[in-house]
Design a protein around this motif. Sequence first.
Motif, mmCIF file in Angstrom:
data_model
loop_
_atom_site.group_PDB
_atom_site.id
_atom_site.type_symbol
_atom_site.label_atom_id
_atom_site.label_comp_id
_atom_site.label_asym_id
_atom_site.label_seq_id
_atom_site.Cartn_x
_atom_site.Cartn_y
_atom_site.Cartn_z
ATOM 1 N N THR A 290 0.833 -1.199 0.000
ATOM 2 C CA THR A 290 0.000 0.000 0.000
ATOM 3 C C THR A 290 0.867 1.249 0.000
ATOM 4 O O THR A 290 2.050 1.214 0.377
ATOM 5 C CB THR A 290 -0.934 0.046 1.227
ATOM 6 O OG1 THR A 290 -0.135 0.028 2.416
ATOM 7 C CG2 THR A 290 -1.880 -1.135 1.235
ATOM 8 N N LEU A 291 0.267 2.354 -0.390
ATOM 9 C CA LEU A 291 0.996 3.619 -0.483
ATOM 10 C C LEU A 291 0.981 4.346 0.863
ATOM 11 O O LEU A 291 -0.067 4.449 1.506
ATOM 12 C CB LEU A 291 0.372 4.491 -1.568
ATOM 13 C CG LEU A 291 1.056 5.835 -1.831
ATOM 14 C CD1 LEU A 291 1.137 6.105 -3.329
ATOM 15 C CD2 LEU A 291 0.281 6.974 -1.157
ATOM 16 N N THR A 292 2.146 4.833 1.248
ATOM 17 C CA THR A 292 2.261 5.681 2.430
ATOM 18 C C THR A 292 2.342 7.127 1.965
ATOM 19 O O THR A 292 3.295 7.498 1.279
ATOM 20 C CB THR A 292 3.512 5.334 3.250
ATOM 21 O OG1 THR A 292 3.440 3.971 3.663
ATOM 22 C CG2 THR A 292 3.614 6.241 4.478
ATOM 23 N N PRO A 293 1.348 7.955 2.293
ATOM 24 C CA PRO A 293 1.344 9.339 1.806
ATOM 25 C C PRO A 293 2.558 10.127 2.270
ATOM 26 O O PRO A 293 3.110 9.864 3.349
ATOM 27 C CB PRO A 293 0.052 9.921 2.387
ATOM 28 C CG PRO A 293 -0.813 8.737 2.653
ATOM 29 C CD PRO A 293 0.126 7.646 3.061
ATOM 30 N N GLU A 294 2.964 11.076 1.459
ATOM 31 C CA GLU A 294 4.003 12.030 1.815
ATOM 32 C C GLU A 294 3.300 13.244 2.421
ATOM 33 O O GLU A 294 2.594 13.962 1.713
ATOM 34 C CB GLU A 294 4.801 12.432 0.571
ATOM 35 C CG GLU A 294 5.694 13.644 0.734
ATOM 36 C CD GLU A 294 6.695 13.500 1.853
ATOM 37 O OE1 GLU A 294 6.630 14.291 2.818
ATOM 38 O OE2 GLU A 294 7.519 12.570 1.773
ATOM 39 N N PRO A 295 3.450 13.486 3.734
ATOM 40 C CA PRO A 295 2.674 14.562 4.372
ATOM 41 C C PRO A 295 3.076 15.966 3.939
ATOM 42 O O PRO A 295 2.259 16.883 3.984
ATOM 43 C CB PRO A 295 2.934 14.344 5.864
ATOM 44 C CG PRO A 295 4.225 13.604 5.916
ATOM 45 C CD PRO A 295 4.270 12.749 4.699
ATOM 46 N N HIS A 296 4.332 16.120 3.518
ATOM 47 C CA HIS A 296 4.804 17.453 3.129
ATOM 48 C C HIS A 296 5.526 17.371 1.782
ATOM 49 O O HIS A 296 6.747 17.511 1.713
ATOM 50 C CB HIS A 296 5.737 18.017 4.199
ATOM 51 C CG HIS A 296 5.120 18.083 5.563
ATOM 52 N ND1 HIS A 296 4.088 18.948 5.861
ATOM 53 C CD2 HIS A 296 5.371 17.351 6.686
ATOM 54 C CE1 HIS A 296 3.740 18.773 7.131
ATOM 55 N NE2 HIS A 296 4.484 17.819 7.654
ATOM 56 N N PRO A 297 4.782 17.142 0.695
ATOM 57 C CA PRO A 297 5.430 17.071 -0.615
ATOM 58 C C PRO A 297 6.069 18.401 -0.973
ATOM 59 O O PRO A 297 5.552 19.463 -0.626
ATOM 60 C CB PRO A 297 4.276 16.730 -1.561
ATOM 61 C CG PRO A 297 3.053 17.253 -0.862
ATOM 62 C CD PRO A 297 3.319 17.049 0.598
ATOM 63 N N SER A 298 7.201 18.323 -1.674
ATOM 64 C CA SER A 298 7.920 19.555 -2.012
ATOM 65 C C SER A 298 8.668 19.390 -3.324
ATOM 66 O O SER A 298 9.651 18.650 -3.405
ATOM 67 C CB SER A 298 8.909 19.911 -0.888
ATOM 68 O OG SER A 298 9.643 21.065 -1.219
ATOM 69 N N THR A 299 8.178 20.062 -4.349
ATOM 70 C CA THR A 299 8.871 20.107 -5.638
ATOM 71 C C THR A 299 8.484 21.383 -6.356
ATOM 72 O O THR A 299 7.352 21.862 -6.227
ATOM 73 C CB THR A 299 8.527 18.897 -6.526
ATOM 74 O OG1 THR A 299 9.083 19.096 -7.842
ATOM 75 C CG2 THR A 299 7.031 18.692 -6.662
ATOM 76 N N ARG A 300 9.431 21.915 -7.117
ATOM 77 C CA ARG A 300 9.165 23.119 -7.912
ATOM 78 C C ARG A 300 8.235 22.812 -9.073
ATOM 79 O O ARG A 300 7.594 23.708 -9.608
ATOM 80 C CB ARG A 300 10.501 23.691 -8.415
ATOM 81 C CG ARG A 300 10.389 24.976 -9.205
ATOM 82 C CD ARG A 300 9.849 26.119 -8.341
ATOM 83 N NE ARG A 300 9.631 27.318 -9.129
ATOM 84 C CZ ARG A 300 8.575 27.533 -9.910
ATOM 85 N NH1 ARG A 300 7.608 26.627 -10.007
ATOM 86 N NH2 ARG A 300 8.457 28.645 -10.587
ATOM 87 N N ALA A 301 8.139 21.547 -9.447
ATOM 88 C CA ALA A 301 7.197 21.124 -10.490
ATOM 89 C C ALA A 301 5.820 20.991 -9.841
ATOM 90 O O ALA A 301 5.414 19.909 -9.411
ATOM 91 C CB ALA A 301 7.647 19.810 -11.114
ATOM 92 N N SER A 302 5.083 22.095 -9.748
ATOM 93 C CA SER A 302 3.901 22.178 -8.889
ATOM 94 C C SER A 302 2.832 21.139 -9.226
ATOM 95 O O SER A 302 2.116 20.672 -8.333
ATOM 96 C CB SER A 302 3.298 23.583 -8.952
ATOM 97 O OG SER A 302 2.912 23.917 -10.278
#
Length: 423
Positions: A290-302
């Motif tokens: 199962t997928l574990t969400p990323e709580p604070h995603p961060s990328t310049r590719a919005s």
Amino acid sequence: MYMTCIDCAKRWDLYKVRIRCTCGGLLQIEQNWKELDADLLKRLFQARLMERMTPYASGVWRYKELIHPELPAEAIVTRYEGNTGLYEVDAAAKFAGIRRVLLKAQSENPSGSFKDNGMTAAVSHGRALGMQRFACSSTGNTSSSLAMYAAWCGEESYVFVPEEGVADGKVLQTLAYGGKLVRFPGTYDDGLRFLEEHADEFGLYVCNSVNPLRIEGQKSIVFEIAHQLQWSMPDWIVLPGGALSNASALGKGLQELRSIGLIENVPRVAIVQAEGASPFHRMVEAKEPTLTPEPHPSTRASALNIGSPPSWRKALQTLEYTNGVTVAVSDEQIFAAKELIDRSGIGCEPASAATVAGLKRLVAEQVIDKDETAVCILTGHLLKDADALTAYAGKRPEPMEHRMWERMMDMASNKRLAALRRE
């Protein structure tokens, strides 16, 4: 046609407003392909290339028999979306280290992104159900596409957009189309969660990729690729992975093309995420169930800045069906690929460039052979994120425009002096 749950297989009526199964699983559209004749369909789709000013002039509804055959033609809400270019770019092939690269410029859609392919199907079906208020949570492209279609058919749109991390151009485009903007603290995932819980209370028809009609419309991207390549597919199709709707649609479309007999070979699929927002890639790499969400995603590719992609189960099915792979790339790699695509004369927003960056990495890691061929899907227009273009200006040691002006003025002055001397 009907809807089934991808988790428990429960069947649901297509003509009732429902986004998820009671078990919480996503729904998908099922059709009977047994009576379709591949050769007849090829001739029909080819003939429709001559259509003008009818729904079948659309690069989505050209394939209506595979999208929504039961929808009356007069119910279709279309801006003649699709019909996007497929360009062979030698510079991209050289950059990635592969024999042949074609770029599918979904950026040429009416609102400037691939979202139009799915949105025309979702809005058309929603209106056929009697809905008049359409909504989405968005990192930008979905909101502008929804606002455009709602404006086109005279209905209302409500778009939920995070307060931070969304390109201003996409927000302004949404507002220009008359979308009612709801800014909220948090991420795309928070907005989608709110809509899934409260849409019925507000009489809103949700047009995010959890809506199975969105996936049906987006299948047309791979239908059009197959058609443009005369039904002979490349070795690989590479696409960016944000909410993972495109990956879901691509896999479903490939299965159907193969089942009907429209194609013989099924390409492998590569899903590219940004390193700062790559929960799906991490899951696949670690072979987690199962997928574990990323709580604070961060990328310049919005457009990739999504920590809990709702369509991950469907995307996983795509990987399983196509023997596909995932990869994550840095923002620096994304922007290097973007500069190359922009300089090629096509251009794209950062999230789109992740495809070429990911292709380059997969070739370097020998996952993709240098003698293979690939189609990279460019999902959004160059001007969707105009601020990203300033990264190029920041690289210059001095303002070249001023130096160019000075040089040209010097040349012009010298020519005038030479003319005077001759007199």
